[in-house]
Design a protein around this motif. Structure first.
Motif, PDB file in Angstrom:
ATOM      1  N   UNK B  96       3.838  -3.048   7.434  1.00  0.00           N
ATOM      2  CA  UNK B  96       4.451  -2.901   6.107  1.00  0.00           C
ATOM      3  C   UNK B  96       3.506  -2.185   5.149  1.00  0.00           C
ATOM      4  N   UNK B  97       2.269  -2.662   5.036  1.00  0.00           N
ATOM      5  CA  UNK B  97       1.354  -2.080   4.042  1.00  0.00           C
ATOM      6  C   UNK B  97       0.911  -0.662   4.448  1.00  0.00           C
ATOM      7  N   UNK B  98       0.767  -0.417   5.761  1.00  0.00           N
ATOM      8  CA  UNK B  98       0.455   0.950   6.200  1.00  0.00           C
ATOM      9  C   UNK B  98       1.583   1.906   5.806  1.00  0.00           C
ATOM     10  N   UNK B  99       2.812   1.445   5.975  1.00  0.00           N
ATOM     11  CA  UNK B  99       3.939   2.320   5.642  1.00  0.00           C
ATOM     12  C   UNK B  99       4.020   2.545   4.133  1.00  0.00           C
ATOM     13  N   UNK B 100       3.813   1.487   3.371  1.00  0.00           N
ATOM     14  CA  UNK B 100       3.807   1.615   1.904  1.00  0.00           C
ATOM     15  C   UNK B 100       2.796   2.686   1.485  1.00  0.00           C
ATOM     16  N   UNK B 101       1.597   2.604   2.025  1.00  0.00           N
ATOM     17  CA  UNK B 101       0.547   3.567   1.673  1.00  0.00           C
ATOM     18  C   UNK B 101       0.869   4.978   2.160  1.00  0.00           C
ATOM     19  N   UNK B 102       1.508   5.065   3.324  1.00  0.00           N
ATOM     20  CA  UNK B 102       1.901   6.368   3.870  1.00  0.00           C
ATOM     21  C   UNK B 102       2.892   7.063   2.929  1.00  0.00           C
ATOM     22  N   UNK B 103       3.885   6.307   2.471  1.00  0.00           N
ATOM     23  CA  UNK B 103       4.892   6.876   1.562  1.00  0.00           C
ATOM     24  C   UNK B 103       4.226   7.345   0.264  1.00  0.00           C
ATOM     25  N   UNK B 104       3.343   6.503  -0.265  1.00  0.00           N
ATOM     26  CA  UNK B 104       2.658   6.857  -1.519  1.00  0.00           C
ATOM     27  C   UNK B 104       1.791   8.108  -1.323  1.00  0.00           C
ATOM     28  N   UNK B 105       1.056   8.157  -0.197  1.00  0.00           N
ATOM     29  CA  UNK B 105       0.165   9.302   0.048  1.00  0.00           C
ATOM     30  C   UNK B 105       0.941  10.602   0.225  1.00  0.00           C
ATOM     31  N   UNK B 106       2.148  10.519   0.768  1.00  0.00           N
ATOM     32  CA  UNK B 106       2.926  11.738   1.022  1.00  0.00           C
ATOM     33  C   UNK B 106       3.736  12.180  -0.189  1.00  0.00           C
ATOM     34  N   UNK B 107       3.814  11.332  -1.199  1.00  0.00           N
ATOM     35  CA  UNK B 107       4.773  11.611  -2.277  1.00  0.00           C
ATOM     36  C   UNK B 107       4.476  12.878  -3.086  1.00  0.00           C
ATOM     37  N   UNK B 108       3.207  13.261  -3.325  1.00  0.00           N
ATOM     38  CA  UNK B 108       3.023  14.480  -4.126  1.00  0.00           C
ATOM     39  C   UNK B 108       3.683  15.696  -3.476  1.00  0.00           C
ATOM     40  N   UNK B 109       3.537  15.838  -2.160  1.00  0.00           N
ATOM     41  CA  UNK B 109       4.151  16.980  -1.470  1.00  0.00           C
ATOM     42  C   UNK B 109       5.673  16.860  -1.502  1.00  0.00           C
ATOM     43  N   UNK B 163      11.929   1.167  -5.938  1.00  0.00           N
ATOM     44  CA  UNK B 163      11.512   1.451  -7.318  1.00  0.00           C
ATOM     45  C   UNK B 163      10.006   1.262  -7.481  1.00  0.00           C
ATOM     46  N   UNK B 164       9.457   0.251  -6.805  1.00  0.00           N
ATOM     47  CA  UNK B 164       8.010  -0.001  -6.880  1.00  0.00           C
ATOM     48  C   UNK B 164       7.246   1.171  -6.245  1.00  0.00           C
ATOM     49  N   UNK B 165       7.781   1.707  -5.160  1.00  0.00           N
ATOM     50  CA  UNK B 165       7.169   2.895  -4.545  1.00  0.00           C
ATOM     51  C   UNK B 165       7.209   4.077  -5.511  1.00  0.00           C
ATOM     52  N   UNK B 166       8.356   4.308  -6.120  1.00  0.00           N
ATOM     53  CA  UNK B 166       8.503   5.418  -7.072  1.00  0.00           C
ATOM     54  C   UNK B 166       7.519   5.246  -8.231  1.00  0.00           C
ATOM     55  N   UNK B 167       7.436   4.024  -8.763  1.00  0.00           N
ATOM     56  CA  UNK B 167       6.545   3.749  -9.889  1.00  0.00           C
ATOM     57  C   UNK B 167       5.080   3.885  -9.508  1.00  0.00           C
ATOM     58  N   UNK B 168       4.736   3.457  -8.295  1.00  0.00           N
ATOM     59  CA  UNK B 168       3.345   3.566  -7.838  1.00  0.00           C
ATOM     60  C   UNK B 168       2.949   5.041  -7.715  1.00  0.00           C
ATOM     61  N   UNK B 169       3.861   5.847  -7.205  1.00  0.00           N
ATOM     62  CA  UNK B 169       3.586   7.296  -7.110  1.00  0.00           C
ATOM     63  C   UNK B 169       3.353   7.877  -8.504  1.00  0.00           C
ATOM     64  N   UNK B 170       4.137   7.413  -9.482  1.00  0.00           N
ATOM     65  CA  UNK B 170       3.978   7.888 -10.865  1.00  0.00           C
ATOM     66  C   UNK B 170       2.618   7.484 -11.430  1.00  0.00           C
ATOM     67  N   UNK B 171       2.184   6.246 -11.144  1.00  0.00           N
ATOM     68  CA  UNK B 171       0.850   5.762 -11.567  1.00  0.00           C
ATOM     69  C   UNK B 171      -0.234   6.697 -11.063  1.00  0.00           C
TER      70      UNK B 171
END
Lengths: 195, 195
Positions: B96-109, B163-171
């Motif tokens: 779960x946490x690896x995937x959360x971080x993967x999504x966040x890391x890929x979000x700028x692209x 939404x938490x993923x979206x907000x974390x990417x914004x942070x």
């Protein structure tokens, strides 16, 4: 000489007391009008609601953007004042979390002003920089007190706390119309902030 | 009769194996070119990097937007596949946490692609809806497993997690260029998610 420079300086003449009161009253009415009809409401509507002529509004705010900018600055100044009141009147943990929630709750309206100004080509960040710095300073004071009381994790500083506020507002925007999900998402952040 | 309808139907003819391979290879090259030069890179650059004529690219992707959209869809499909691999190969909390971080890391692209498509007038949400649903489903599976293992708070559902993923990417976007502050902000969210 200092005195001579001050007298002959180019600084704006201070507003007389009644002009200051008129300006403050116009800002108050403008904020109500914008709250009701959105920042797209016209200067004419503000003048009508305030019971003055349009010329009076333009004397204080030469453009619609100047009026929007002044309302946004006033909102930020008030936020800094409220932080100060919370710091003086509440235990540190309560003051910190109340202020965090206050900023989040007010953000949709703030973002609407900022978007309207950005659309008009205004550099919003520069326009509100003094008021923004006052809010940041107030936030820093509340954070340090809450950390000192053991209520907030001690590894946090103001820049990341600001980013966390921005991100939390984005979360809740994503959950617009889903209050239960929004409440749970906010709780995740609040719990993560605790010391 | 069913057989006659199928033969005479209007459904797109399935790509032959070699056409499928060519399309996949073009997508791969396009993703590399866009990664290097941004989504503003031209279709000509993609053709050159792939060593094919521009006509070949246009046969598979009639417009630049179609190509961008296909790359974004491919990225999302790959994300869903990676979620599946994590679910099968790792303990639930780690997956779960690896995937959360993967999504966040890929979000700028991902956001750069989405912004380029939106600028071109494409309804991005609709364009990637199938692939997006696959990612959501994978996220839901990882969430349920991590909650079952006691690693993630049980009051969370997929909409607020998204939404938490979206907000974390914004942070993290707000803290661009400040890796230490970004790490601390992300940690606040990760700690808040824990059960």
């Amino acid at each position: 000489m200092a005195t001579g420079q001050e007298q002959g300086g180019t600084a704006a003449k201070p507003l007389r007391a009644d002009a200051r009161r008129n300006r403050a009253r116009l800002l108050e009415v403008a904020e109500e009008v914008f709250a009701e009809r959105g920042p797209g409401a016209s200067t004419e509507e503000v003048a009508r609601a305030a019971g003055v002529g349009i010329a009076t509004v333009f004397r204080h705010f030469p453009t619609k953007e100047a009026l929007l900018e002044a309302v946004l600055v006033r909102r930020l100044e008030r936020l800094a004042e409220e932080a100060q009141q919370l710091a003086e009147g509440r235990p540190p943990a309560e003051a910190f979390f109340d202020f965090f929630n206050l900023v989040v709750d007010r953000s949709p309206v703030k973002n609407a002003y900022a978007a309207a100004l950005a659309d008009a080509g205004v550099d919003v960040h520069a326009a509100v920089s003094d008021a923004g710095r006052a809010v940041s300073a107030a936030l820093g004071g509340l954070l340090a007190a809450a950390q000192g009381a053991g209520a907030v994790r001690t590894d946090l500083e103001v820049p990341e706390l600001t980013a966390i506020l921005v991100g939390t507002c984005r979360m809740l925007q994503h959950l617009d119309g889903r209050p239960d999900a929004a409440r749970r998402a906010r709780q995740v952040v609040l719990d993560g902030l605790r010391g």
